[in-house]
Motif scaffolding. Structure first.
Motif, PDB file in Angstrom:
ATOM      1  N   GLY A  42       0.612  -0.933   0.011  1.00 46.43           N
ATOM      2  CA  GLY A  42       0.016  -0.064   0.010  1.00 46.43           C
ATOM      3  C   GLY A  42       0.821   0.962   0.016  1.00 46.43           C
ATOM      4  N   TYR A  43       2.184   1.207  -0.244  1.00 46.33           N
ATOM      5  CA  TYR A  43       2.844   2.424  -0.502  1.00 46.33           C
ATOM      6  C   TYR A  43       2.958   3.257   1.017  1.00 46.33           C
ATOM      7  CZ  TYR A  43       3.551   1.594  -5.383  1.00 46.33           C
ATOM      8  OH  TYR A  43       3.851   1.032  -6.750  1.00 46.33           O
ATOM      9  N   GLY A  44       2.844   2.375   2.270  1.00 45.55           N
ATOM     10  CA  GLY A  44       2.868   2.983   3.536  1.00 45.55           C
ATOM     11  C   GLY A  44       1.565   3.324   3.903  1.00 45.55           C
ATOM     12  N   LYS A  93      17.880  16.072   2.444  1.00 46.92           N
ATOM     13  CA  LYS A  93      17.046  15.243   3.052  1.00 46.92           C
ATOM     14  C   LYS A  93      16.188  14.893   1.640  1.00 46.92           C
ATOM     15  CE  LYS A  93      13.452  13.827   5.057  1.00 46.92           C
ATOM     16  NZ  LYS A  93      12.497  13.264   3.961  1.00 46.92           N
ATOM     17  N   LEU A  94      16.295  13.356   1.313  1.00 46.44           N
ATOM     18  CA  LEU A  94      15.622  12.971   0.328  1.00 46.44           C
ATOM     19  C   LEU A  94      14.186  12.776   0.510  1.00 46.44           C
ATOM     20  CD1 LEU A  94      18.476  12.176  -0.281  1.00 46.44           C
ATOM     21  CD2 LEU A  94      17.849  10.146  -1.750  1.00 46.44           C
ATOM     22  N   PRO A  95      13.316  12.742  -0.524  1.00 45.36           N
ATOM     23  CA  PRO A  95      11.618  12.669  -0.216  1.00 45.36           C
ATOM     24  C   PRO A  95      11.427  11.190   0.242  1.00 45.36           C
ATOM     25  CG  PRO A  95      11.944  12.887  -2.427  1.00 45.36           C
ATOM     26  CD  PRO A  95      13.454  13.006  -1.943  1.00 45.36           C
ATOM     27  N   ASN A  96      10.365  11.002   1.205  1.00 48.09           N
ATOM     28  CA  ASN A  96       9.845   9.687   1.456  1.00 48.09           C
ATOM     29  C   ASN A  96       8.489  10.070   2.061  1.00 48.09           C
ATOM     30  OD1 ASN A  96       9.417   7.150   2.381  1.00 48.09           O
ATOM     31  ND2 ASN A  96      11.157   6.672   3.552  1.00 48.09           N
ATOM     32  N   PRO A  97       7.459   9.870   1.419  1.00 46.69           N
ATOM     33  CA  PRO A  97       6.108   9.866   2.237  1.00 46.69           C
ATOM     34  C   PRO A  97       5.477   8.519   2.461  1.00 46.69           C
ATOM     35  CG  PRO A  97       5.924  10.248  -0.034  1.00 46.69           C
ATOM     36  CD  PRO A  97       7.207   9.832   0.218  1.00 46.69           C
ATOM     37  N   MET A  98       6.331   7.699   2.624  1.00 46.50           N
ATOM     38  CA  MET A  98       5.901   6.249   2.930  1.00 46.50           C
ATOM     39  C   MET A  98       5.894   5.857   4.588  1.00 46.50           C
ATOM     40  SD  MET A  98       6.979   4.079  -0.499  1.00 46.50           S
ATOM     41  CE  MET A  98       8.833   4.501  -0.017  1.00 46.50           C
ATOM     42  N   TYR A  99       6.921   6.203   5.174  1.00 40.71           N
ATOM     43  CA  TYR A  99       7.029   5.928   6.440  1.00 40.71           C
ATOM     44  C   TYR A  99       8.051   6.877   7.329  1.00 40.71           C
ATOM     45  CZ  TYR A  99      11.675   3.874   4.599  1.00 40.71           C
ATOM     46  OH  TYR A  99      12.715   3.670   4.193  1.00 40.71           O
ATOM     47  N   TYR A 100       7.800   7.065   8.740  1.00 41.43           N
ATOM     48  CA  TYR A 100       8.477   7.911   9.328  1.00 41.43           C
ATOM     49  C   TYR A 100       9.053   7.004  10.227  1.00 41.43           C
ATOM     50  CZ  TYR A 100       9.053  11.295  13.311  1.00 41.43           C
ATOM     51  OH  TYR A 100       9.628  12.064  14.516  1.00 41.43           O
ATOM     52  N   ILE A 101      10.690   7.568  10.621  1.00 40.71           N
ATOM     53  CA  ILE A 101      11.527   6.759  11.611  1.00 40.71           C
ATOM     54  C   ILE A 101      11.956   7.790  12.588  1.00 40.71           C
ATOM     55  CG2 ILE A 101      13.785   5.278  11.961  1.00 40.71           C
ATOM     56  CD1 ILE A 101      13.305   4.141   9.152  1.00 40.71           C
ATOM     57  N   PRO A 102      11.676   7.574  14.030  1.00 38.67           N
ATOM     58  CA  PRO A 102      11.948   8.725  14.874  1.00 38.67           C
ATOM     59  C   PRO A 102      13.455   8.553  15.137  1.00 38.67           C
ATOM     60  CG  PRO A 102      10.721   6.841  16.070  1.00 38.67           C
ATOM     61  CD  PRO A 102      10.647   6.573  14.348  1.00 38.67           C
TER      62      PRO A 102
END
Length: 403
Positions: free
Chosen positions: A273-275, A394-403
């Motif tokens: 599902g792309y994130g 910063k490269l784009p990545n709207p699929m997930y977030y890592i703290p």
């Protein structure tokens, strides 16, 4: 644990105990009724019509002399103004006059006859018993309120230890936007705003792409916009690398993340599902072990140029040490070679956040004499923290977030 001071108890009674007593007033009154009957407080019968009920008991029993007039003289005794003596005027007395109405002006109180001392003693004993009744009443109220004071003291102790500030709760910005009357804004526009906020690190910690934006994120990642954004970041990074002053001693370093920075995991996320689905570590590890992640073309070009300029490439990834072999093979298969270090998570780093883990590793790199001039990553946790590079990308990545 902080100690409960008298002042704390006062505030507890004022703020917590009194509202509870108001709520439980009927039950409290019912519980005090048997105690009142048991104590049987003595009452002193006095006639309401008695003109001496406000006077001390010993004065009410004095006999009026036969020669005394029935009423006080019409002209009162002259009084010296207090102002002429240089002192403030005394307050008006609130009790009855000190002499009976039938006593003449200027008459002094005569000592009671010896025969009256017994009656005076009885009145003193009655007053003493009345004071004792009041003390017993207060003690009864205190004992009745004791069950309420125990939880109050416990809450007071907890209030002194537990911070009152509530923890941050992550919430959907799209839901807030709908509550604020943004229903007339098209969904694709709202999702574009959400994606921009995610890339700018303006969102609260999030775990998955909002369901409303699943189609928008899929179209972005599979279309030309994602590739264009990646190429723009690579061009700006290369321009900075070419202008950066190198020391010429081989200690100028550029740090690269791996996933969504050098290698792409879009084939894996296309099946999840792309994130849109929550991240599954076991499923992702199975994908990593296959070693089939393709290279990001713009990142490969940047990597090769950075090496040619004289930087030392250091790969710092969140992958586990157990995946070192398959990761090396995956990188080499797509043209990534000649890095100076490849740092992966060990068992001691497993419970650390990415921000802390990578900050510690960058500090170790600096301790070895490296100067970190550039850093490329798709997560803010790749770039922020301590021992940061001179310039981060910063490269784009709207699929997930890592703290």
């Amino acid at each position: 644990m902080a100690s409960t001071t008298p002042l704390n108890l006062v505030w507890a009674i004022k703020g917590i105990l009194l509202p509870r007593i108001r709520i439980q007033l009927p039950q409290l009154a019912a519980s005090l009724l048997p105690l009142r009957q048991l104590l049987s407080f003595p009452r002193h019968e006095t006639k309401r019509s008695s003109p001496h009920r406000l006077l001390p008991p010993d004065l009410t029993r004095l006999h009026r002399p036969s020669s005394a007039p029935l009423h006080a003289p019409s002209s009162p005794e002259p009084r010296i103004p207090a102002a002429s003596l240089g002192c403030p005027a005394p307050p008006e007395p609130r009790l009855a006059p000190a002499r009976p109405p039938w006593a003449p002006a200027g008459a002094r109180r005569r000592p009671a006859p010896r025969g009256r001392s017994i009656n005076n003693s009885k009145h003193a004993m009655a007053r003493h018993r009345g004071g004792g009744d009041l003390v017993r009443l207060l003690m009864t109220l205190l004992l009745a309120a004791t069950p309420l004071l125990a939880p109050v003291a416990a809450e007071l102790e907890e209030a002194e230890v537990v911070p009152t500030a509530p923890p941050q709760v992550a919430s959907s910005s799209l839901a807030r936007g709908a509550d604020e009357g943004l229903d007339d804004v098209p969904a694709d526009v709202r999702c574009a705003s959400w994606r921009l906020a995610a890339e700018a690190n303006n969102l609260a910690p999030w775990k998955a792409v909002p369901a409303e934006c699943a189609a928008h994120v899929r179209a972005y990642l599979t279309g030309a916009a994602y590739r264009s954004d990646l190429e723009l970041v690579a061009r700006e990074s290369a321009a900075y690398a070419r202008a950066a002053p190198l020391g010429g001693d081989g200690r100028d370093a550029w740090i690269f993340d791996i996933d969504e920075t050098l290698l792409s995991n879009l084939p894996y996320y296309a099946d999840h599902g792309y994130g849109l689905e929550l991240f599954d570590h076991l499923e992702f590890d199975k994908w990593v072990e296959r070693g089939e992640a393709p290279a990001i073309p713009s990142s490969l070009k940047l990597y090769m140029e950075v090496l040619e300029l004289g930087f030392k490439a250091i790969l710092l990834t969140g992958r586990s040490e157990g995946h070192r072999g398959v990761t090396v093979d995956n990188l080499n298969k797509h043209g990534f070679h000649d890095w100076d270090k490849l740092i992966l998570r060990t068992a001691a780093d497993r419970k650390k956040t990415a921000t802390i883990y990578k900050s510690e590793k960058r500090k170790e790199i600096e301790a070895e004499g490296y100067r970190i001039l550039g850093n490329s990553g798709d997560q803010w946790s790749d770039l922020l923290g301590s021992s940061m590079s001179a310039r981060s990308f910063k490269l784009p990545n709207p699929m997930y977030y890592i703290p």
